[in-house]
Design a protein around this motif. Structure first.
Motif, mmCIF file in Angstrom:
data_model
loop_
_atom_site.group_PDB
_atom_site.id
_atom_site.type_symbol
_atom_site.label_atom_id
_atom_site.label_comp_id
_atom_site.label_asym_id
_atom_site.label_seq_id
_atom_site.Cartn_x
_atom_site.Cartn_y
_atom_site.Cartn_z
ATOM 1 N N ALA A 43 -43.262 46.752 97.398
ATOM 2 C CA ALA A 43 -43.367 45.927 98.593
ATOM 3 C C ALA A 43 -43.639 46.856 99.783
ATOM 4 C CB ALA A 43 -42.066 45.153 98.813
ATOM 5 N N PRO A 44 -44.109 46.321 100.919
ATOM 6 C CA PRO A 44 -44.343 47.185 102.084
ATOM 7 C C PRO A 44 -43.096 47.993 102.448
ATOM 8 C CG PRO A 44 -45.310 45.035 102.458
ATOM 9 C CD PRO A 44 -44.508 44.936 101.182
ATOM 10 N N GLY A 45 -43.286 49.304 102.576
ATOM 11 C CA GLY A 45 -42.198 50.212 102.932
ATOM 12 C C GLY A 45 -41.292 50.614 101.781
ATOM 13 N N ALA A 46 -41.538 50.094 100.582
ATOM 14 C CA ALA A 46 -40.678 50.407 99.435
ATOM 15 C C ALA A 46 -40.790 51.880 99.064
ATOM 16 C CB ALA A 46 -41.037 49.530 98.236
ATOM 17 N N GLU A 47 -39.704 52.386 98.537
ATOM 18 C CA GLU A 47 -39.625 53.802 98.183
ATOM 19 C C GLU A 47 -39.197 53.963 96.736
ATOM 20 O OE1 GLU A 47 -37.272 57.853 99.597
ATOM 21 O OE2 GLU A 47 -37.144 56.032 100.802
ATOM 22 N N GLY A 48 -39.954 54.751 96.004
ATOM 23 C CA GLY A 48 -39.525 55.232 94.699
ATOM 24 C C GLY A 48 -38.797 56.538 94.963
ATOM 25 N N TYR A 49 -37.479 56.483 94.936
ATOM 26 C CA TYR A 49 -36.671 57.624 95.362
ATOM 27 C C TYR A 49 -36.959 58.878 94.542
ATOM 28 C CZ TYR A 49 -34.273 54.216 98.166
ATOM 29 O OH TYR A 49 -34.003 53.241 99.089
ATOM 30 N N VAL A 50 -36.740 60.024 95.143
ATOM 31 C CA VAL A 50 -36.971 61.308 94.484
ATOM 32 C C VAL A 50 -36.082 61.396 93.243
ATOM 33 C CG1 VAL A 50 -36.827 63.818 94.727
ATOM 34 C CG2 VAL A 50 -37.676 62.422 96.633
ATOM 35 N N HIS A 51 -36.703 61.743 92.139
ATOM 36 C CA HIS A 51 -36.018 61.855 90.865
ATOM 37 C C HIS A 51 -36.799 62.813 89.965
ATOM 38 C CE1 HIS A 51 -39.189 58.926 90.184
ATOM 39 N NE2 HIS A 51 -39.079 59.153 88.885
ATOM 40 N N ALA A 52 -36.252 63.099 88.821
ATOM 41 C CA ALA A 52 -36.921 63.932 87.813
ATOM 42 C C ALA A 52 -36.550 63.383 86.443
ATOM 43 C CB ALA A 52 -36.484 65.385 87.945
ATOM 44 N N HIS A 53 -37.396 63.640 85.457
ATOM 45 C CA HIS A 53 -37.128 63.225 84.081
ATOM 46 C C HIS A 53 -37.842 64.175 83.136
ATOM 47 C CE1 HIS A 53 -41.058 61.348 84.627
ATOM 48 N NE2 HIS A 53 -40.542 60.621 85.614
ATOM 49 N N ARG A 54 -37.562 64.054 81.862
ATOM 50 C CA ARG A 54 -38.086 64.989 80.847
ATOM 51 C C ARG A 54 -39.522 64.700 80.446
ATOM 52 N NH1 ARG A 54 -38.018 63.415 75.415
ATOM 53 N NH2 ARG A 54 -37.334 61.273 75.094
ATOM 54 N N HIS A 55 -40.114 63.649 80.994
ATOM 55 C CA HIS A 55 -41.442 63.204 80.582
ATOM 56 C C HIS A 55 -42.544 63.802 81.451
ATOM 57 C CE1 HIS A 55 -38.346 60.219 79.780
ATOM 58 N NE2 HIS A 55 -38.990 60.027 78.638
ATOM 59 N N SER A 56 -43.701 64.052 80.859
ATOM 60 C CA SER A 56 -44.913 64.290 81.640
ATOM 61 C C SER A 56 -45.336 62.930 82.179
ATOM 62 C CB SER A 56 -46.030 64.849 80.762
ATOM 63 O OG SER A 56 -45.688 66.121 80.278
ATOM 64 N N GLN A 57 -45.844 62.907 83.413
ATOM 65 C CA GLN A 57 -46.256 61.645 84.030
ATOM 66 C C GLN A 57 -47.617 61.807 84.676
ATOM 67 O OE1 GLN A 57 -43.368 59.942 86.721
ATOM 68 N NE2 GLN A 57 -44.921 58.798 87.836
ATOM 69 N N ALA A 58 -48.532 60.919 84.322
ATOM 70 C CA ALA A 58 -49.835 60.847 84.978
ATOM 71 C C ALA A 58 -49.917 59.478 85.633
ATOM 72 C CB ALA A 58 -50.961 61.035 83.975
ATOM 73 N N SER A 59 -50.333 59.455 86.906
ATOM 74 C CA SER A 59 -50.362 58.200 87.662
ATOM 75 C C SER A 59 -51.731 57.978 88.279
ATOM 76 C CB SER A 59 -49.315 58.228 88.780
ATOM 77 O OG SER A 59 -48.024 58.387 88.247
ATOM 78 N N LEU A 60 -52.182 56.734 88.217
ATOM 79 C CA LEU A 60 -53.389 56.290 88.901
ATOM 80 C C LEU A 60 -52.936 55.528 90.142
ATOM 81 C CD1 LEU A 60 -56.453 55.797 89.107
ATOM 82 C CD2 LEU A 60 -56.086 53.722 87.757
ATOM 83 N N VAL A 61 -53.463 55.915 91.288
ATOM 84 C CA VAL A 61 -53.086 55.320 92.569
ATOM 85 C C VAL A 61 -54.036 54.159 92.857
ATOM 86 C CG1 VAL A 61 -52.767 55.774 95.023
ATOM 87 C CG2 VAL A 61 -52.270 57.578 93.348
ATOM 88 N N VAL A 62 -53.483 52.968 93.080
ATOM 89 C CA VAL A 62 -54.289 51.790 93.370
ATOM 90 C C VAL A 62 -54.357 51.544 94.877
ATOM 91 C CG1 VAL A 62 -54.525 49.301 92.965
ATOM 92 C CG2 VAL A 62 -53.730 50.798 91.114
ATOM 93 N N ASP A 63 -53.287 51.879 95.602
ATOM 94 C CA ASP A 63 -53.211 51.672 97.053
ATOM 95 C C ASP A 63 -52.711 52.954 97.713
ATOM 96 O OD1 ASP A 63 -53.717 48.623 97.227
ATOM 97 O OD2 ASP A 63 -52.178 48.790 95.690
#
Length: 114
Positions: A43-63
């Motif tokens: 949602a507008p202004g939403a935050e995915g807080y700083v974190h870490a995990h054991r997985h490799s992550q690849a992300s495609l940015v839509v916005d």
């Protein structure tokens, strides 16, 4: 459904959208024991807080997002991508609302248990 079709289609219909709280929604796109793909809605202004995990992550940015990886913050936009190595701190803020398509390897088994 033919055998070939079933191998290509993980879901018979659109997968459900889960409200994850904090103005975030998650939709599983597909998974097996080696890979998980998810669509994350902010949602507008939403935050995915700083974190870490054991997985490799690849992300495609839509916005447009401000993303942070290991203390470095950058603005990314539609069509950009990012890669996060295992155990790296990372997070994202979406000022206007938007979507990230995230893939993880190995699979995010924790997503299936929640």
């Amino acid at each position: 459904m033919t055998q070939q079709q079933s191998a290509l289609c993980r879901f018979a219909s659109a997968p459900p959208v889960e409200d994850r709280g904090n103005d975030l929604k998650r939709q599983m796109l597909g998974y097996n024991n080696k890979l998980t793909a998810v669509k994350i809605g902010f949602a507008p202004g939403a935050e995915g807080y700083v974190h870490a995990h054991r997985h490799s992550q690849a992300s495609l940015v839509v916005d447009e997002f401000q993303v942070m990886v290991n203390g470095e913050t950058k603005t990314v936009g539609p069509g950009d991508s990012l890669f996060v190595r295992p155990h790296e701190d990372h997070g994202a803020v979406c000022p206007t609302g938007g979507i990230l398509i995230d893939t993880f390897s190995p699979a995010r088994e924790d997503f299936l248990k929640e």
